[in-house]
Scaffold this motif. Sequence first.
Motif, PDB file in Angstrom:
ATOM      1  N   GLN A  30       0.795  -1.220   0.000  1.00 33.25           N
ATOM      2  CA  GLN A  30       0.000   0.000   0.000  1.00 33.25           C
ATOM      3  C   GLN A  30       0.833   1.278   0.000  1.00 33.25           C
ATOM      4  OE1 GLN A  30      -2.723  -1.626   3.284  1.00 33.25           O
ATOM      5  NE2 GLN A  30      -4.138  -0.366   2.114  1.00 33.25           N
ATOM      6  N   TRP A  81      -1.211  -9.673   2.713  1.00 36.47           N
ATOM      7  CA  TRP A  81      -1.964  -9.936   1.482  1.00 36.47           C
ATOM      8  C   TRP A  81      -1.152 -10.048   0.195  1.00 36.47           C
ATOM      9  CZ3 TRP A  81      -6.603  -5.976   2.012  1.00 36.47           C
ATOM     10  CH2 TRP A  81      -7.199  -6.135   3.275  1.00 36.47           C
ATOM     11  N   GLU A 134      -5.632 -10.178   8.833  1.00 35.54           N
ATOM     12  CA  GLU A 134      -7.016 -10.308   8.393  1.00 35.54           C
ATOM     13  C   GLU A 134      -7.262 -11.474   7.443  1.00 35.54           C
ATOM     14  OE1 GLU A 134      -8.412  -6.543   6.957  1.00 35.54           O
ATOM     15  OE2 GLU A 134      -8.217  -5.610   8.918  1.00 35.54           O
ATOM     16  N   TYR A 147     -13.021  -1.429  12.558  1.00 34.19           N
ATOM     17  CA  TYR A 147     -13.471  -0.274  11.784  1.00 34.19           C
ATOM     18  C   TYR A 147     -14.948   0.043  11.979  1.00 34.19           C
ATOM     19  CZ  TYR A 147      -9.039  -0.392   9.341  1.00 34.19           C
ATOM     20  OH  TYR A 147      -7.705  -0.334   9.054  1.00 34.19           O
ATOM     21  N   TRP A 156     -18.712   2.548   5.561  1.00 37.48           N
ATOM     22  CA  TRP A 156     -18.721   1.836   6.832  1.00 37.48           C
ATOM     23  C   TRP A 156     -19.327   2.752   7.885  1.00 37.48           C
ATOM     24  CZ3 TRP A 156     -12.898  -0.019   6.631  1.00 37.48           C
ATOM     25  CH2 TRP A 156     -12.775  -0.973   5.609  1.00 37.48           C
ATOM     26  N   TRP A 160      -4.874   3.349  11.827  1.00 38.31           N
ATOM     27  CA  TRP A 160      -4.767   3.088  10.387  1.00 38.31           C
ATOM     28  C   TRP A 160      -5.259   4.333   9.683  1.00 38.31           C
ATOM     29  CZ3 TRP A 160      -2.447  -0.650   7.591  1.00 38.31           C
ATOM     30  CH2 TRP A 160      -2.608  -0.544   6.205  1.00 38.31           C
ATOM     31  N   GLU A 174      -5.536   2.155  -1.416  1.00 43.35           N
ATOM     32  CA  GLU A 174      -6.597   1.422  -0.717  1.00 43.35           C
ATOM     33  C   GLU A 174      -7.024   0.239  -1.599  1.00 43.35           C
ATOM     34  OE1 GLU A 174      -7.585   1.068   2.229  1.00 43.35           O
ATOM     35  OE2 GLU A 174      -9.419  -0.020   1.823  1.00 43.35           O
ATOM     36  N   TRP A 175      -6.058  -0.645  -1.822  1.00 44.57           N
ATOM     37  CA  TRP A 175      -6.264  -1.878  -2.568  1.00 44.57           C
ATOM     38  C   TRP A 175      -6.982  -1.598  -3.898  1.00 44.57           C
ATOM     39  CZ3 TRP A 175      -2.699  -4.782  -0.831  1.00 44.57           C
ATOM     40  CH2 TRP A 175      -2.364  -4.744   0.523  1.00 44.57           C
ATOM     41  N   PHE A 208      -7.254   7.121   4.039  1.00 46.17           N
ATOM     42  CA  PHE A 208      -7.324   6.679   5.436  1.00 46.17           C
ATOM     43  C   PHE A 208      -6.234   7.333   6.288  1.00 46.17           C
ATOM     44  CE2 PHE A 208      -9.953   3.070   4.046  1.00 46.17           C
ATOM     45  CZ  PHE A 208     -10.680   2.746   5.185  1.00 46.17           C
TER      46      PHE A 208
HETATM   47  C1  BGC Z   1      -6.618  -3.629   5.985  1.00 50.28           C
HETATM   48  C2  BGC Z   1      -5.922  -2.446   5.369  1.00 50.28           C
HETATM   49  C3  BGC Z   1      -6.929  -1.567   4.666  1.00 50.28           C
HETATM   50  C4  BGC Z   1      -7.915  -1.079   5.697  1.00 50.28           C
HETATM   51  C5  BGC Z   1      -9.006  -0.199   5.136  1.00 50.28           C
HETATM   52  C6  BGC Z   1      -7.926  -3.313   6.638  1.00 50.28           C
HETATM   53  O1  BGC Z   1      -8.885  -4.253   6.262  1.00 50.28           O
HETATM   54  O2  BGC Z   1      -5.772  -4.345   6.822  1.00 50.28           O
HETATM   55  O3  BGC Z   1      -4.919  -2.898   4.520  1.00 50.28           O
HETATM   56  O4  BGC Z   1      -6.361  -0.518   3.993  1.00 50.28           O
HETATM   57  O5  BGC Z   1      -8.556  -2.141   6.337  1.00 50.28           O
HETATM   58  O6  BGC Z   1      -9.788  -0.882   4.221  1.00 50.28           O
END
Ligand code: BGC
Length: 450
Positions: free
Chosen positions: A19, A121, A165, A292, A323, A398, A405-406, A414
């Motif tokens: 990331q 990941w 995760e 979260y 969220w 975080w 963000e993937w 974030f």
């Molecule tokens: C992950 C992070 C991701 C964050 C926000 C978590 O699920 O570990 O890599 O950026 O949430 O989605």
Amino acid sequence: MSSVFPRGFLWGCATSAYQIEGSPLADGAGPSIWQRFAHTPGMMADGATGDVACDHYRRFKDDVALMKRLGMQAYRFSLAWSRILPEGTGRVNQAGLDFYSRLIDECLANGIEPIATLYHWDMPAALDDRGGWLNRDSAQWFADYARVAFEDFDGRVTKWLTINEPWVIADRGYLLGTIAPGHRNLYEAPIVSHNLMRAHGAAVQAYRETGQHQIGIAVNIEPQYPASNQPDDVEATRRAAAYMNEQYMDPAMLGRYPPELKTIFNDAWVDWPDEDFELIKQPLDFVGINYYSRTVVRHDEDQCPLKTAAVKQSQATYTEVDWEVFPRGLLDTLTWVKARYGNIPIYITENGAAFFDPPAAEDGRVRDPLRTAYLQAHLKAVRQAIKAGIDVRGYMVWSLLDNLEWSLGFSKRFGIVHVNFDTLERTPKDSARYYSEVISSHGAVLDAPL
Ligand code: BGC
């Protein structure tokens, strides 16, 4: 109230390799599944890749200096397996190890405790070619890689996390296909989950051979609440909790899966041999909780495989990734961990929020009141948990930086530090200034109005 945070409570921030680092193939690194996924047309928002990301690979010294200025006491980052073992197994790439060695030394020289995640990941692509997490050998591959990292770094890294995760990897990576490796296969998901947990166990076992410090796992826990007290909603909520939360915590801590999984997966479920659970259930020094949001659940016959749907809350604030902001869920999560698994030390290894920020800072400032309020409310929930006797030992926000963000690319921010993705300039947001005050006051500032 502020004295509730125990002495030695660790305040820090978190990131992950793909990331933020950029230069994913530099200095002899092999490609990872994210390198492939991001370079497959159509997989990423706006065609984003991690080729540059935040350029942390080259700017890590500045980033560590920034963390120091903010008062961070700990930095949770992840090691890219494919930098260290380009083919995933066998040959070690010294230059990859050297990068993390320099990062760790830089943290230590600045009084920041490095916390290393072994897997966030980014499996080496060469291992994906051999079946990835579907291959039972993956547990052994992971333990062998972990051993290399332990050997080099355990003298300097005193807290380790095995896998970040596992739920996201199995659900998003193998069931829904929204993250790498992008499979969509109900039959693969439980196999992947199981192999991830076996890999976790094998790495902890390897750590006990030589490790001198502490090791745990980082799980994302999202508490589930029924939308009504109708029996089918209540049962749906049970299934959702078993699927998302207990599927990983139960085998790690109790050595079994929750019975609901068999019903959920039906003929995709596998009854695993007892010895697998002996491997998975290793004594842990702590558990990392990523929190979260929550889900409010109702029964929905049409949703496969869970038969549940999330119910949107009309009076709640939602973040940019949709969220719900629900700080009490963090207290409920911590309470649940203690009630179900005992009083194990807990670190909050991730907590934070994506809210809109402009692409460039204005007058050297980024005003992000929603993120600041999010942090304040969640830190108060942590404080309440500690007051209630739950052994929470640290909190990692975080994330340090806005980052990739993937598959959502750079569109969701974030960070508590803003990154201008044209210039890569870093600007601490107002939330970073606030968090800095939280740290320097050891939580006392939480009582002051924002
Ligand atoms: C992950 C992070 C991701 C964050 C926000 C978590 O699920 O570990 O890599 O950026 O949430 O989605």
